[in-house]
Design a protein around this motif. Structure first.
Motif, PDB file in Angstrom:
ATOM      1  N   UNK A   1       0.814  -1.210   0.000  1.00 61.86           N
ATOM      2  CA  UNK A   1       0.000   0.000   0.000  1.00 61.86           C
ATOM      3  C   UNK A   1       0.850   1.264   0.000  1.00 61.86           C
ATOM      4  N   UNK A   2       0.465   2.205   0.870  1.00 65.74           N
ATOM      5  CA  UNK A   2       1.164   3.478   0.972  1.00 65.74           C
ATOM      6  C   UNK A   2       2.214   3.484   2.075  1.00 65.74           C
ATOM      7  N   UNK A   3       2.520   2.325   2.614  1.00 64.07           N
ATOM      8  CA  UNK A   3       3.458   2.216   3.727  1.00 64.07           C
ATOM      9  C   UNK A   3       4.834   2.743   3.330  1.00 64.07           C
ATOM     10  N   UNK A   4       5.487   3.512   4.241  1.00 65.59           N
ATOM     11  CA  UNK A   4       6.824   4.018   3.925  1.00 65.59           C
ATOM     12  C   UNK A   4       7.842   2.897   4.042  1.00 65.59           C
ATOM     13  N   UNK A   5       9.014   3.117   3.526  1.00 67.03           N
ATOM     14  CA  UNK A   5      10.037   2.079   3.426  1.00 67.03           C
ATOM     15  C   UNK A   5      10.469   1.571   4.794  1.00 67.03           C
ATOM     16  N   UNK A   6      10.604   2.467   5.788  1.00 69.04           N
ATOM     17  CA  UNK A   6      11.072   2.055   7.105  1.00 69.04           C
ATOM     18  C   UNK A   6      10.114   1.063   7.740  1.00 69.04           C
ATOM     19  N   UNK A   7       8.819   1.387   7.710  1.00 71.07           N
ATOM     20  CA  UNK A   7       7.813   0.490   8.298  1.00 71.07           C
ATOM     21  C   UNK A   7       7.743  -0.813   7.524  1.00 71.07           C
ATOM     22  N   UNK A   8       7.862  -0.741   6.200  1.00 67.99           N
ATOM     23  CA  UNK A   8       7.793  -1.951   5.382  1.00 67.99           C
ATOM     24  C   UNK A   8       8.959  -2.879   5.697  1.00 67.99           C
TER      25      UNK A   8
ATOM     26  N   UNK B   1      17.041   0.799  -5.187  1.00 68.95           N
ATOM     27  CA  UNK B   1      16.082   1.901  -5.247  1.00 68.95           C
ATOM     28  C   UNK B   1      16.660   3.146  -4.583  1.00 68.95           C
ATOM     29  N   UNK B   2      17.349   2.960  -3.467  1.00 67.76           N
ATOM     30  CA  UNK B   2      17.962   4.103  -2.793  1.00 67.76           C
ATOM     31  C   UNK B   2      19.039   4.742  -3.683  1.00 67.76           C
ATOM     32  N   UNK B   3      19.821   3.910  -4.357  1.00 70.68           N
ATOM     33  CA  UNK B   3      20.852   4.426  -5.261  1.00 70.68           C
ATOM     34  C   UNK B   3      20.217   5.218  -6.419  1.00 70.68           C
ATOM     35  N   UNK B   4      19.149   4.662  -6.996  1.00 73.86           N
ATOM     36  CA  UNK B   4      18.482   5.351  -8.104  1.00 73.86           C
ATOM     37  C   UNK B   4      17.916   6.684  -7.662  1.00 73.86           C
ATOM     38  N   UNK B   5      17.287   6.704  -6.494  1.00 68.86           N
ATOM     39  CA  UNK B   5      16.712   7.954  -6.011  1.00 68.86           C
ATOM     40  C   UNK B   5      17.791   8.995  -5.724  1.00 68.86           C
ATOM     41  N   UNK B   6      18.956   8.542  -5.261  1.00 66.65           N
ATOM     42  CA  UNK B   6      20.072   9.478  -5.041  1.00 66.65           C
ATOM     43  C   UNK B   6      20.536  10.079  -6.370  1.00 66.65           C
ATOM     44  N   UNK B   7      20.625   9.214  -7.377  1.00 61.60           N
ATOM     45  CA  UNK B   7      21.043   9.698  -8.696  1.00 61.60           C
ATOM     46  C   UNK B   7      20.025  10.689  -9.247  1.00 61.60           C
TER      47      UNK B   7
END
Length: 930
Positions: free
Chosen positions: A330-337, A584-590
């Motif tokens: 769903x809309x859960x953020x990454x930390x909670x997931x 995903x974290x690497x892509x978002x940083x780029x």
């Protein structure tokens, strides 16, 4: 005003003024200062930097790459790091720094420079070794200098031009095989060095300045000035388009393309510096160069690729999360997931010791596999895990993009590029232009007008020319960019890992082989079509591999307990989740870095575009105003030259450099082309009128104009009209605020007009005598110097060098005699060559003497008449009879010395003593003593 950039960095923007215009009556420095204030309001930080670049931009000594990099650096730095250089220097200055010495006294204010003298030695046709040619000029009068062909008149023009501009375009433009640096020097001067001195007078204070320009045997030029003046600064200020005018200048102006003509005209209006800066700013906003420097296409493709990758990873995470946790993310953020995923693994009994107290991303999946093996064991369970992992790895690299439909677009884009390529000179010429651009922008390339390929020079910047030619490849660039974008955006690059897994032979990995060229947008249509077929084959093979692994997985799941199968699936799913979240974290940083970079590039681009447009608009406004002021003067000058029935016109379009010329009236016709209709004399008159009109209004610091044979295409009447225009309207003293004019001519008919005006008190005329081998001398005292030098050479046995001096001395003395005694000569006598002129002079004198003797009113006594015959026999027999036939080998030193004496004795026959013992003077005429 404070603005937030796209990267979240705050930068200072001042409130922008409503508009900007140059003050037509202000100096260049004042107008640039006002423009600097204006761009400071556009962007405070970038405005300061561009202001500091003004000198380099004006002189063409800048590198666009360095300017762009510095502006980008300012945008990318946090506000606190952008410091004012002057403040840094102040802060770094130690407190005990000694007090600076008092500045030197300021230079006196100068509103203009006049030329009162020129000294030349060893340059072009002026040898004068040890005794420089000295020409004294009269700033308050029109000065004229005449000479027959080959004496050195043009060398005087070239010398002053070289002293001020540092070059002779007509000589530098010759093919390399036909010129040499030594041709600047006089080839007969023993040292091979040239020296030119300009004696200047400043207005309004009358201060004197002597500038010495030297050229050594290596072709190196050096300048120096008497204290306290700066020679380079003065010569730069004097280097204006109208200072040196000759026939070729006028012809080139009329024949030039409108753009070239417009840039020349900007110089005439005193706007050349504005034009140079406008072109430099325009160069900084050249879309192709700017985008290539910042790699905007590549960065945009990289951002698009990472955004697509991030979307694919987010979808994969959502799918795997549901497998591991058993619920939708769903809309859960990454930390909670991640916490939910960690809890799901920890609930599996064999994995609890491995997972407890650890974040999900820190869980060792290999340790989890070992824990399951210890709990349940068995090679089949291990193989099941391998099958699941291999299928998962294959799925990761087997991206859905590009689809078959999208893949076909690669071939279409490649075809479009081939069509665009056929319409240009090709990649080879593109590479040549690009290489040329690198050369002329190199620091060691000093002359911006010199072509590195042919050694030729042009009137304008080669850098601008190359930029123009490169712009012709714009359609090809667009097609190339579109092809590169298709390759990068469609997802072809993401398939390289898939190809490496499926294809074992490196040479058959077409995606890898074509990657570099396809990414640059340079593959052919055939290569693109081959790649489409290759992709289809890869998809087929991937399907076969996945089907085999899937069948093996199904068989193992049947053979293993359900619990073992599910635990294995969960662990492998957790492995994929860890990898996906990390990527995903690497892509978002780029993506964030690219967005921040885009914001800086956009800021630099927007600032430069606005600054360039503002400057161009202001310069166009001032050019329009000055053109409006020049046009009526230009038309009046043309009319004063008595070209009736023709009315010239000039015009410039708004926002354009091009200068159009036309004829509003041509004997009843209207709005017609001067290039097509006017004769050479009319075209020259058109250009002369325009140049002089511009010089009269916007002359700047040079208050003198040097004209070399500008009347050569005119008949006698129009020569007279031009001279009258100069004498009464344009030049001093007829126009008290006009420029000083220096006229050079070889026209003997025009020289008579010069001599006539010399007695008016407003004209200063000099005649040159001499030869390139020995010396060029001005009329004042020239005849005596020619005589003395010729006799000296004859006494030394240098007969071959002296014979030309004998001819010049004879011609001058006879011409002077005819003038003083008012002896009539045939109308066509001026058209005789140098082998016949002296003989014609003698015939005219002899005929006049006989005529007056027959009329019984000849003033010459019997002894004088006898002396005429005796000396004429010597002159004709020992010199003219050989000279006229070209048999100069018969000359001897003693015989020519006798000729020199006979010339003096012959002229003395026309003199008398007004009173006993007084100096002898010429008769007023052959029939009058006084």
């Amino acid at each position: 005003m404070i603005e937030m950039g796209k990267n979240g960095v705050v930068y200072i923007m001042a409130e922008q003024a409503e508009g900007f215009a140059f003050d037509e009556n202000a100096s260049l420095d004042d107008n640039l200062s006002a423009f600097g204030d204006y761009i400071d309001q556009m962007d405070a930080a970038l405005g300061v930097e561009i202001r500091q670049q003004f000198p380099a931009l004006l002189e063409g000594k800048y590198k666009a790459d360095e300017v762009w990099d510095r502006l980008f650096e300012i945008c990318a730095a946090p506000p606190a790091e952008v410091k004012n250089t002057s403040e840094e220097e102040v802060a770094a200055t130690p407190a005990n720094t000694p007090t600076a010495q008092p500045l030197a006294a300021p230079l006196p204010p100068v509103t203009g420079w006049l030329l009162e003298g020129v000294l030349i030695e060893g340059f072009r046709g002026v040898n004068n070794e040890g005794h420089p040619l000295e020409l004294k000029l009269q700033p308050a009068k029109v000065s004229s200098i005449s000479a027959v062909n080959g004496v050195g008149k043009t060398s005087v023009y070239d010398a002053v031009r070289y002293a001020i501009t540092g070059k002779l375009p007509w000589l530098d433009e010759l093919p390399a095989a036909e010129r040499d640096k030594d041709y600047y020097q006089n080839r007969f001067h023993s040292t091979g060095q040239s020296t030119i001195k300009l004696r200047l007078v400043a207005e309004p204070g009358g201060e004197k300045c002597e500038i010495t320009v030297s050229r050594n045997t290596l072709g190196l030029r050096s300048v120096a000035a008497t204290a306290p003046w700066d020679a380079s600064a003065i010569l730069t200020a004097l280097n204006r388009e109208f200072v040196f005018l000759d026939g070729p200048t006028f012809q080139k102006f009329i024949a030039a393309p409108p753009l070239v003509r417009g840039r020349t005209f900007s110089g005439l209006l005193g706007l050349s510096a504005y034009s140079d800066l406008r072109q430099a700013l325009a160069g900084l906003v050249n879309t192709r160069a700017f985008n290539n420097h910042f790699g905007t296409t590549a960065h945009a493709q990289n951002k698009t690729r990472e955004e697509r990758t991030a979307g694919e990873l987010s979808s994969a995470i959502a799918k795997d999360y549901e497998i591991l946790v058993g619920a939708a993310i769903g809309e859960m953020d990454a930390t909670a997931a991640k916490e939910k995923c960690q809890d799901a693994l920890a609930q599996i009994a064999p994995l609890k010791p491995v997972c407890e107290g650890k974040a999900f991303v820190a869980i060792d999946i290999d340790a989890c596999i070992e824990a399951i093996k210890d709990a349940e064991g068995g090679p089949k369970r291990e193989r099941l895990g391998a099958c699941i992992r291999e299928r998962g790895d294959l799925a990761k690299v087997n991206h859905g993009a590009p689809t078959a439909e999208r893949a076909a677009q690669l071939a279409a884009r490649a075809g479009e590029r081939e069509e665009a390529l056929e319409k240009t000179a090709g990649d080879l010429m593109l590479e040549l232009y690009q290489a040329g651009k690198k050369v002329v922008e190199a620091e060691q390339w000093e002359d911006p007008h010199l072509c590195p390929l042919c050694d030729g020079t042009g009137a304008h910047s080669l850098r601008d020319h190359l930029a123009s030619r490169l712009s012709e490849f714009e359609a090809l660039d667009k097609a190339t960019a579109a092809l590169a974008a298709e390759w990068n955006e469609a997802g072809w690059t993401e398939l390289l890992q898939l190809e490496a897994i499926v294809e074992d032979t490196p040479s058959k990995r077409l995606l890898t082989v074509r990657q570099a060229r396809a990414s640059a947008g340079s593959i052919s249509k055939a290569e693109a079509e081959a790649l489409v077929e290759h992709l289809a084959a890869l998809r087929t093979r991937v399907g076969e591999i996945d089907a085999r692994l899937a069948a093996e997985q199904v068989q193992l799941e049947k053979e293993l307990p359900p619990s073992s199968v599910e635990v294995t699936k969960k662990v492998e799913t957790a492995r994929r989740l860890q990898d996906s979240w990390n990527k995903l974290e690497q892509s978002r940083n780029v993506i964030a870095e690219e967005a921040a970079r885009d914001a800086c590039v956009d800021r630099v681009r927007d600032f430069l575009v606005d600054a360039s447009k503002t400057f161009a608009t202001a310069e166009a406004g001032m050019s329009k105003a000055r053109l409006a002021a020049v046009e009526p003067v230009f038309k009046d000058y043309f009319k004063k030259m008595s070209f009736h029935g023709v009315e010239p016109a000039v015009s410039k379009k708004a926002d354009s450099e091009e200068l159009r010329i036309g004829l509003t009236q041509f004997y009843g016709l209207t709005n017609v082309s001067p290039q097509a209709l006017l004769s050479e004399s009319f075209r020259n008159a058109f250009a002369i009128s325009l140049y002089l009109a511009a010089a009269s209004l916007y002359g700047g610091l040079p208050k003198f104009v040097v004209l070399d044979d500008v009347t050569s295409s005119f008949d006698a009447g129009h020569q007279h009209f031009l001279v009258e225009l100069i004498r009464t309207t344009f030049a001093r003293p007829g126009n008290a605020t006009g420029p000083q004019v220096i006229l050079l001519s070889h026209d003997t008919m025009l020289e008579k007009l010069f001599n006539k005006h010399s007695g008016s008190g407003t004209w200063w005329h000099q005649r040159l005598e001499g030869s390139p081998q020995v010396a060029v001398l001005p009329q004042a005292g020239a005849v005596d110097k020619v005589r003395d030098r010729t006799i000296s050479m004859l006494q030394a046995g240098q007969v071959d060098s002296a014979k030309e001096g004998v001819r010049q001395y004879l011609e001058y003395r006879l011409s002077d005699l005819i003038s003083k005694l008012r002896i009539p000569v045939p109308v066509d006598i001026a058209f005789n060559d140098d082998k016949q002129l002296s003989s014609e002079f003698l015939k005219a004198i002899e005929a006049a003497v006989k005529l007056h003797k027959a009329a019984n009113n000849l003033e010459l006594d019997a002894a004088q008449q006898a002396g005429l015959n005796t000396n004429m026999v010597t002159i004709v027999g020992n010199f003219l009879s050989h000279w006229g036939t070209g048999q100069t080998a018969a000359f001897s030193g003693p015989s020519l010395l006798g000729v020199m004496q006979a010339i003096d004795d012959y002229c003395d026959c026309f003199t008398f003593e007004p009173t006993p013992g007084a100096a002898r003077i010429y008769y007023k005429s052959l029939s009058q003593r006084q």
